[in-house]
Design a protein around this motif. Structure first.
Motif, short mmCIF file in Angstrom:
data_model
loop_
_atom_site.label_atom_id
_atom_site.label_comp_id
_atom_site.label_asym_id
_atom_site.label_seq_id
_atom_site.Cartn_x
_atom_site.Cartn_y
_atom_site.Cartn_z
N GLN A 65 0.86 -1.18 0.00
CA GLN A 65 0.00 0.00 0.00
C GLN A 65 0.89 1.23 0.00
OE1 GLN A 65 -2.55 0.49 3.43
NE2 GLN A 65 -3.70 2.18 2.52
N MET A 66 0.58 2.18 -0.89
CA MET A 66 1.35 3.42 -0.96
C MET A 66 0.43 4.61 -0.72
SD MET A 66 4.14 2.98 -4.04
CE MET A 66 3.05 2.38 -5.32
N LEU A 67 0.98 5.59 -0.01
CA LEU A 67 0.29 6.86 0.21
C LEU A 67 1.12 7.97 -0.43
CD1 LEU A 67 -0.67 6.57 4.00
CD2 LEU A 67 -2.08 5.98 2.02
N PHE A 68 0.43 8.92 -1.06
CA PHE A 68 1.09 10.06 -1.71
C PHE A 68 0.35 11.33 -1.30
CE2 PHE A 68 1.69 6.36 -4.33
CZ PHE A 68 3.04 6.41 -4.70
N ALA A 69 1.12 12.36 -0.94
CA ALA A 69 0.49 13.61 -0.48
C ALA A 69 1.39 14.79 -0.82
CB ALA A 69 0.23 13.55 1.02
N VAL A 109 6.08 15.73 -4.08
CA VAL A 109 5.27 14.60 -3.62
C VAL A 109 5.99 13.90 -2.47
CG1 VAL A 109 4.22 12.40 -4.28
CG2 VAL A 109 4.36 14.28 -5.94
N TYR A 110 5.24 13.70 -1.38
CA TYR A 110 5.73 12.89 -0.27
C TYR A 110 5.05 11.54 -0.33
CZ TYR A 110 7.49 17.35 1.42
OH TYR A 110 8.15 18.55 1.53
N TRP A 111 5.80 10.49 -0.01
CA TRP A 111 5.20 9.16 -0.12
C TRP A 111 5.82 8.20 0.90
CZ3 TRP A 111 7.58 4.61 -2.41
CH2 TRP A 111 8.88 4.81 -2.87
N ARG A 112 5.07 7.18 1.17
CA ARG A 112 5.57 6.08 1.99
C ARG A 112 4.81 4.82 1.63
NH1 ARG A 112 3.56 6.97 8.25
NH2 ARG A 112 1.35 7.42 7.85
N VAL A 113 5.30 3.70 2.12
CA VAL A 113 4.76 2.42 1.70
C VAL A 113 4.80 1.44 2.86
CG1 VAL A 113 7.02 1.65 0.84
CG2 VAL A 113 4.94 0.59 -0.06
N SER A 123 3.78 -4.73 7.58
CA SER A 123 4.94 -4.00 8.10
C SER A 123 4.50 -2.67 8.68
CB SER A 123 5.93 -3.74 6.98
OG SER A 123 5.44 -2.72 6.11
N PRO A 124 5.34 -2.06 9.50
CA PRO A 124 5.10 -0.65 9.82
C PRO A 124 5.24 0.19 8.55
CG PRO A 124 6.76 -1.63 11.28
CD PRO A 124 6.54 -2.60 10.16
N TRP A 125 4.70 1.39 8.58
CA TRP A 125 4.91 2.30 7.45
C TRP A 125 6.40 2.63 7.34
CZ3 TRP A 125 1.57 3.17 3.75
CH2 TRP A 125 0.19 3.05 4.00
N SER A 126 6.86 2.73 6.13
CA SER A 126 8.26 3.10 5.89
C SER A 126 8.50 4.54 6.34
CB SER A 126 8.58 2.98 4.40
OG SER A 126 7.88 3.99 3.67
#
Length: 888
Positions: A65-69, A109-113, A123-126
């Motif tokens: 799962q990826m989040l982008f903001a 763009v900021y992102w994590r996975v 997993s925890p968020w990166s």
């Protein structure tokens, strides 16, 4: 009042276990287009990658799962304002396309996975990563290219200055710098970043690059001083794209507030310009790379406003620059990665000293002087070798320092660099090793792969080759040598790419280098012999065919399909050009003075023999057809794939008809390369392979067991030997300490590989830091280490493990950082038993190839009967395996 709580030891241990145990799955090393947090990229739909760590063996990612903001504080599932993929049931973790809508220009763009394993443990968020999309063409045009007015003084290395007021508003602040030539940026007296000699190298009449800096940490409320210090680099008269006597820059400083970007500062004629005390020496053409002239009295003491105010400032001049492509830099910057002290300094005569750095290197020297009078001239001459009299060989590398007369003063380069081991320093009364520090500079790719085995000679050769390639990898390309020609030769590149990409993560560097090749191509498909192509140079098909070989190897090693998609048309045009000059069904000399086959072979070989030139060139074209067939197939161009396959079969038949001597079982002149290349390219009909192979062995014996080829022949021999499991063939040649050979170089003091096998010691010689013979480096990893990427699933997603053990080697430890993580193979040969420890990165699968006739093996402590195909497939994690191994 403090409340004291008492816990028993078992309870404390339990709490520690619960709180300190690592998560079963975690994510690390987030990248965008293989770069770490690039603030500007050349795509609005980038590819993203990450690595995963799983506890235990065999596990793999089952979903992500990826989040982008637009802000890091919005990276929550319910707040991500650009994209939330939700849980995606895919094992992908390398080059995953951005899943949201096409991003607008200048979007930060900021992102994590996070990922799930096969047991659905999450997993925890990166950690948070970021990337930025490029500027628009109109935004680039709002600023002017500016420089120092040439009628007012020396424009070669000016300081450009602008004051502006910042009211302290919170937000994002990015500075975009597009310099024609090198630059450094200072804000309020502090240098921004640790990079040096930026930007990367391009074909400057076609393309220039811009860098993006986050300047928020350097801003002060109130008045701010922005300074851009320029140096010529490749932007100098007589070179492509240079229309002004000094370097130029276009820049804009922008702030992002309330959802929009606003310009705080643009380069224009309101900027002030001053001479810096630095100027250039040399034309930066063949053997004229000079250095810098530094007048210490004119150099600002520091970059503070008060120090800058001591200089003479005048309005900058705006210069109209011809239209060309301006794009974000897509490779790492150059950095100082190591420092060295001299192994010795000796006085040659009054005021003249010779410093020996102990090894060759590429970079700068910082030298301390004391007791100099103002105006005293110090000359520093650099070379990678001494002649037979112990005198430094003149290689036109020189710096001049004019003393300020201070009690203590220092010289160091800023916008020039050298390839050297020795420095002759003239004009100073005293000098000691403590006064000299050398800075090693290269492109900032990651840590190298590693190799070590039971044979010290092999370790020494490997170390020399790996170090040499680092000396040559500066500016986002790999050059032939850093000091005499400084060109990204395609011949040297074709010979060394497989080695270099095995030893280092060079995906961004090759993206930059291949862009230069595409920029250099003519409409008729012609390609130069080096790219960038700043001045005329020679080569042959093996050189200009780099566009195909490098694209294929980059796809094979990093799995980057977009790169072969991008350059597929350019590759096709070049093959069309080749076919234009193949009127009889095979390539003949084209309209160029240069048409080389092999190059830089040892004495006793006639590499100018037309038979070997035509044979080597056409064998290479056959290999290119083979690569193009595979590229076309992977891109879904099946008709093209069939056409290239058919063209290859026709060419192979023609080569065999023209060059095979049936009575002697040789091709061409019967040299090593003339025999090995047809074997490697599949030109030799199967029934004749044993006889031609024996001819190759006899030719080697006739050469007293030595390597008897040059730049092209080395990688051809290595690739053929690996594919045909002939480790003793290469090993026996590497072990020779007499001329020609790698140990001959080392026995004669080499720390980097030479341009020629000969140990010339004359007043004029060729490079001792060179890319001619580094193609052998692949053998250490693919033969002894046994590590090979699988074409069916590239980028080391599928790995072939098959150590080839020459007689005399009893153990080896090999590791490589792949796109999925670290891969390592450690093996020991105990008698006839191979004992191997293997670490496979998560996301990869390894296929261990057992020797034929293997009956059983022991995997992770369990005895198992071998399959008929003798392949053992293992997933990620640490594995041990043992099996019977008999050296050939």
């Amino acid at each position: 009042m403090t409340k004291i709580m008492n816990f028993s030891l078992p309870v404390l241990l339990a709490v520690c276990v619960v709180n300190c145990s690592p998560p079963p799955v975690s994510v690390y090393d987030l990248r965008c287009e293989s770069l770490i947090n690039p603030l500007s990229i050349d795509s609005h739909t980038p590819r993203l990658s990450w690595k995963i760590h799983l506890n235990g063996n065999g596990g793999k990612q089952s979903a992500y799962q990826m989040l982008f903001a637009t802000d890091s504080v919005l990276l929550q599932e319910e707040k991500a304002d650009l994209c939330n993929t939700g849980k995606v049931a895919e094992p992908l973790s390398v080059m995953v396309p951005y899943p949201g809508k096409t991003l607008k220009e200048r979007t930060l763009v900021y992102w994590r996975v996070r990922v799930w394993d096969e047991q659905d443990k999450v997993s925890p968020w990166s950690n948070t990563a970021c990337f930025g999309t490029p500027l628009t063409a109109s935004e680039l045009q709002e600023a002017d290219y500016i420089g120092f007015p040439k009628e007012a003084g020396n424009p070669q290395s000016p300081l450009l200055r602008k004051s502006f007021v910042w009211n302290g508003d919170d937000g994002k602040y990015l500075l975009y710098v597009n310099s024609l030539g090198y630059h450094e940026v200072y804000l309020n007296g502090k240098k921004i970043g640790e990079q040096v000699l930026v930007p990367a190298v391009t074909q400057m009449d076609k393309r220039s690059l811009y860098l993006t800096y986050d300047v928020r940490p350097y801003l002060h409320k109130g008045n701010n001083e922005l300074v851009i210090w320029l140096g010529q680099g490749w932007y100098r008269p007589g070179l492509p794209g240079a229309i002004y006597e000094g370097p130029l820059v276009k820049a804009r400083l922008d702030q992002y507030r309330r959802g929009q970007w606003q310009a705080l500062c643009l380069t224009d004629t309101s900027w002030q310009a001053a001479e810096s005390g630095f100027s250039s020496i040399g034309s930066w053409q063949w053997q004229q790379f000079g250095g810098e002239h530094v007048d210490a009295s004119a150099v600002p003491a520091n970059m503070s406003a008060s120090a800058l105010d001591q200089l003479k400032w005048r309005p900058a001049v705006a210069v109209q620059v011809p239209e060309h492509t301006v794009s974000p830099q897509m490779t790492e910057n150059n950095f100082i990665t190591a420092t060295f002290k001299p192994s010795g300094v000796r006085q040659l005569c009054d005021g003249v000293w010779l410093a020996d750095m102990g090894k060759n290197m590429t970079g700068w020297a910082k030298i301390r002087f004391a007791g100099l009078r103002k105006g005293q001239e110090i000359i520093m001459e650099y070379s990678d070798q001494l002649d037979e009299n112990g005198t430094i060989v003149d290689q036109a590398q020189k710096d001049i320092y004019i003393a300020s007369g201070a009690e203590e003063e220092f010289f160091c380069n800023k916008f020039a660099y050298h390839g050297f081991q020795y420095i002759r320093i003239s004009g100073t009364p005293a000098l000691s090793p403590d006064d000299i520090t050398a800075y090693f500079i290269r492109t900032g790719f990651g840590s190298p792969s590693s190799f070590q085995c039971s044979d010290p000679d092999l370790n020494a050769i490997h170390e020399m080759i790996q170090y040499t390639l680092q000396c040559l990898s500066l500016g986002g390309i790999i050059v032939d040598c850093p000091h005499l020609e400084r060109l990204g030769y395609g011949g040297d590149g074709s010979a060394s790419t497989a080695t270099a990409q095995t030893m280092f993560n060079l995906s961004p560097l090759y993206a930059n280098w291949l862009a230069a090749w595409a920029d250099c191509q003519r409409k008729d498909g012609w390609l130069p012999y080096a790219a960038p192509y700043p001045y005329w140079c020679g080569g042959g098909p093996y050189y200009s065919g780099f566009m195909i070989t490098a694209s294929w190897q980059t796809y094979l090693n990093y799995g980057d399909v977009r790169l072969i998609e991008k350059y597929y048309p350019a590759m096709q045009r070049w093959l069309d050009y080749v076919e234009k000059y193949s009127p009889k069904g095979f390539l003949e000399p084209w309209p160029d003075k240069w048409y080389l086959g092999d190059w830089a072979g040892p004495d006793g070989l006639d590499q100018s023999d037309r038979r070997t030139i035509d044979l080597v060139s056409n064998s290479f074209i056959s290999s290119c057809y083979g690569m193009m067939e595979k590229i076309a197939f992977r891109l879904g161009h099946n008709d093209d794939a069939g056409r290239y396959a058919a063209a290859n079969e026709r060419l192979k038949k023609k080569i065999h008809e023209l060059f095979y001597d049936e009575g002697r079982h040789i091709y061409g002149t019967g040299s090593q390369i003339d025999l090995a290349f047809p074997l490697l390219a599949g030109i030799t009909p199967s029934p004749l392979v044993p006889a031609v192979t024996q001819s190759l062995f006899r030719e080697t014996e006739n050469r007293k067991g030595h390597l008897a080829c040059g730049l092209v022949g080395i990688p051809v021999l290595v690739e053929w030997a690996v594919k045909n499991n002939q480790p003793d063939f290469i090993y026996s040649m590497l072990k020779k300490k007499a001329y020609p050979g790698y140990l001959y170089m080392i026995e004669n003091g080499a720390t980097t590989t030479w341009e020629h096998w000969e140990n010339w010691k004359t007043s004029w010689s060729r490079s001792r830091i060179h890319n001619c013979y580094n193609g052998v480096g692949l053998w250490f990893y693919q033969a002894i280490g046994g590590i090979r990427p699988d074409e069916s699933d590239p980028g080391y997603r599928k790995i072939r493990i098959e150590p080839q053990v020459p007689k005399g080697v009893t153990w080896a430890k090999t590791s490589k950082d792949t796109p999925y993580g670290k891969l390592s193979v450690d093996w020991t040969l105990n008698g006839n038993v191979m004992e191997m420890s293997l670490t496979v990165p998560h996301g990869s699968v390894a296929c261990i190839v057992l020797p034929e006739q293997t009956g059983e093996y022991v995997l992770n402590g369990k005895k198992t009967a071998a399959r008929s195909d003798a392949i053992v497939t293992v997933g990620s994690g640490l594995h041990t395996i043992s099996y019977s191994y008999l050296s050939k």
